[in-house]
Design a protein around this motif. Structure first.
Motif, PDB file in Angstrom:
ATOM      1  N   ILE A 121      -5.268   0.896  -1.928  1.00 17.19           N
ATOM      2  CA  ILE A 121      -5.399   2.276  -1.625  1.00 17.19           C
ATOM      3  C   ILE A 121      -6.851   2.785  -1.778  1.00 17.19           C
ATOM      4  O   ILE A 121      -7.680   2.250  -2.306  1.00 17.19           O
ATOM      5  CB  ILE A 121      -4.543   2.937  -2.641  1.00 17.19           C
ATOM      6  CG1 ILE A 121      -4.998   3.109  -4.109  1.00 17.19           C
ATOM      7  CG2 ILE A 121      -2.839   2.918  -2.590  1.00 17.19           C
ATOM      8  CD1 ILE A 121      -4.394   4.001  -5.133  1.00 17.19           C
ATOM      9  N   PRO A 135      -2.972   5.004   1.571  1.00 18.80           N
ATOM     10  CA  PRO A 135      -2.542   3.597   1.698  1.00 18.80           C
ATOM     11  C   PRO A 135      -3.663   2.853   2.579  1.00 18.80           C
ATOM     12  O   PRO A 135      -3.956   3.399   3.799  1.00 18.80           O
ATOM     13  CB  PRO A 135      -1.169   3.666   2.360  1.00 18.80           C
ATOM     14  CG  PRO A 135      -1.060   4.940   2.996  1.00 18.80           C
ATOM     15  CD  PRO A 135      -2.107   5.800   2.545  1.00 18.80           C
ATOM     16  N   SER A 166       0.629  -1.194   0.149  1.00 19.40           N
ATOM     17  CA  SER A 166       0.008  -0.015  -0.109  1.00 19.40           C
ATOM     18  C   SER A 166       1.140   1.344   0.112  1.00 19.40           C
ATOM     19  O   SER A 166       0.574   2.074  -0.868  1.00 19.40           O
ATOM     20  CB  SER A 166      -1.068  -0.082   1.387  1.00 19.40           C
ATOM     21  OG  SER A 166      -1.961  -0.950   1.169  1.00 19.40           O
TER      22      SER A 166
END
Length: 408
Positions: free
Chosen positions: A384, A372, A355
């Motif tokens: 995300i 993220p 992420s």
């Protein structure tokens, strides 16, 4: 020697959005010539509706005249606003909520964080994963958890939302007392059907549990088959508290106005099993620790329910929903699996990589800020969140940049 509340030391290194802000500031300091487009934090970008601005000015004018001046207002909120909320947001949609069951506040985030104070220290808490961090962090601060291990706190029951279950977690497999739910969901953008929500209400009634239902994004729902309030479900008045906000409904993120609904039918229990009205407990907490939202702000919020205000607020939300549709369409065309973006301002994207790595890629190569997924919990890793809260021009520019960065 002054001692601290050591539960604060259990909190993970930093609050998610503080960490994002630090990274963005560092990037801007290193690249002052680069324009940043922020599609991360869920902050609105358009001005307040004209109807609200006019009412806001009128409220200020009232305070300038001795005949209409107001000092301390009622802690629960002015009746003129609570009555409008009860009528338009609930009664008109078949949900039974009275004006005196509504508590006006300065934010749904605050109420979500503060509500846990009225419950026992040893209550068993269930939180979704991915999760809005406030649900978790405030209970950590209160001492209801152990330490964080492998991204999760000991003592909490995590309800996993995954691609396989459409980010609608299954019912708990073990007894719980408090259940946090949020739909349309932050961060995933997923929505819940009446049948799915009824299963949660039935579970709570059968197990004497309480649902804390965050409906801050309900005004983004356009599908009439979807519930906009948990009180549209039979029996929910006995087992649910609902949180709402004008932040996303009418752009009040900087103005600060929200409300919490605590039905008088909603009960909790003491150590002997005796029932107590949650409404009375929250009323006492609210009156003790809160002096109310300012009169001009409540006048502005009341204007949301005028015919003009309704049309203007809906137009704002329609614009954000159009942005969301564009983002989802563009990310899908690039081959990414997405959730949300329909009946929600958030698009949850499977980045097929770490992420934070995806966050850094979009920041460094496209100048676009996202959020993220790992910051929302273990089940958020690899995802995300992209927010639709920006101008159409900026969203189109951002998607063009993302397309260029990912097709290198």
């Amino acid at each position: 020697m002054i001692k601290i509340n050591e539960n604060y030391l259990k909190l993970q290194a930093s609050y998610l959005f503080i960490d994002i802000a630090r990274r963005v500031q560092a990037f801007q300091a290193a690249h002052p010539e680069r324009e940043i487009i922020k599609l991360g934090i869920g902050d609105v970008t358009h001005p307040l509706p004209d109807a609200c601005i006019r009412a806001f000015h009128q409220g200020v004018d009232d305070l300038a005249d001795a005949r209409t001046f107001r000092g301390y207002g009622p802690e629960q909120g002015y009746a003129f606003l609570r009555e409008k909320i009860a009528l338009h947001d609930f009664t008109a949609r078949g949900a039974q909520v009275a004006a005196d069951e509504i508590f006006i506040s300065d934010g749904a985030k605050c109420d979500n964080g503060n509500i846990q104070e009225i419950f026992a220290q040893d209550v068993r808490i269930a939180v979704p994963d991915p999760v809005y961090p406030v649900y978790v962090d405030t209970n950590v601060m209160a001492g209801r958890t152990g330490s964080a291990r492998d991204g999760r706190y000991e003592g909490l029951v995590y309800l996993e939302g995954t691609r396989e279950n459409g980010f609608i977690p299954a019912l708990p497999c073990e007894p719980v007392d408090l259940i946090y739910l949020c739909y349309p969901n932050n961060p995933t953008g997923a929505v819940i059907t009446r049948e799915q929500l009824k299963a949660w209400v039935d579970y709570a009634r059968e197990n004497r549990a309480l649902i804390l239902y965050d409906a801050a994004y309900e005004s983004f729902i356009r599908d009439p088959a979807l519930p906009r309030s948990i009180y549209e479900i039979e029996g929910a008045r006995e087992v649910a508290v609902e949180f709402r906000s004008f932040s996303k409904t009418a752009g009040f993120t900087g103005t600060r106005c929200a409300f919490t609904v605590v039905p008088k039918d909603c009960m909790a229990y003491d150590g002997t099993g005796e029932r107590h009205a949650v409404h009375a407990l929250w009323n006492r907490r609210h009156g003790t620790k809160f002096n109310g939202v300012s009169y001009p702000v409540q006048k502005a919020a009341e204007a949301v329910y005028s015919p003009e205000g309704q049309a203007q607020a809906r137009a704002l939300i329609d614009g954000y929903l159009e942005n969301a549709s564009l983002i989802r369409r563009e990310m899908g065309a690039l081959g990414f699996y997405c959730v949300g973006g329909e009946n929600s301002p958030y698009i949850w994207v499977d980045g097929r990589r770490d992420s934070w790595a995806f966050f850094d890629l979009l920041l460094n190569d496209a100048g676009v800020v996202c959020t993220p997924g790992a910051g929302f919990g273990k089940c958020g890793e690899g995802y995300i969140r992209i927010s639709a809260f920006n101008s159409r021009e900026n969203v189109e520019k951002a998607m063009g940049r993302i397309r260029s960065a990912l097709m290198k």
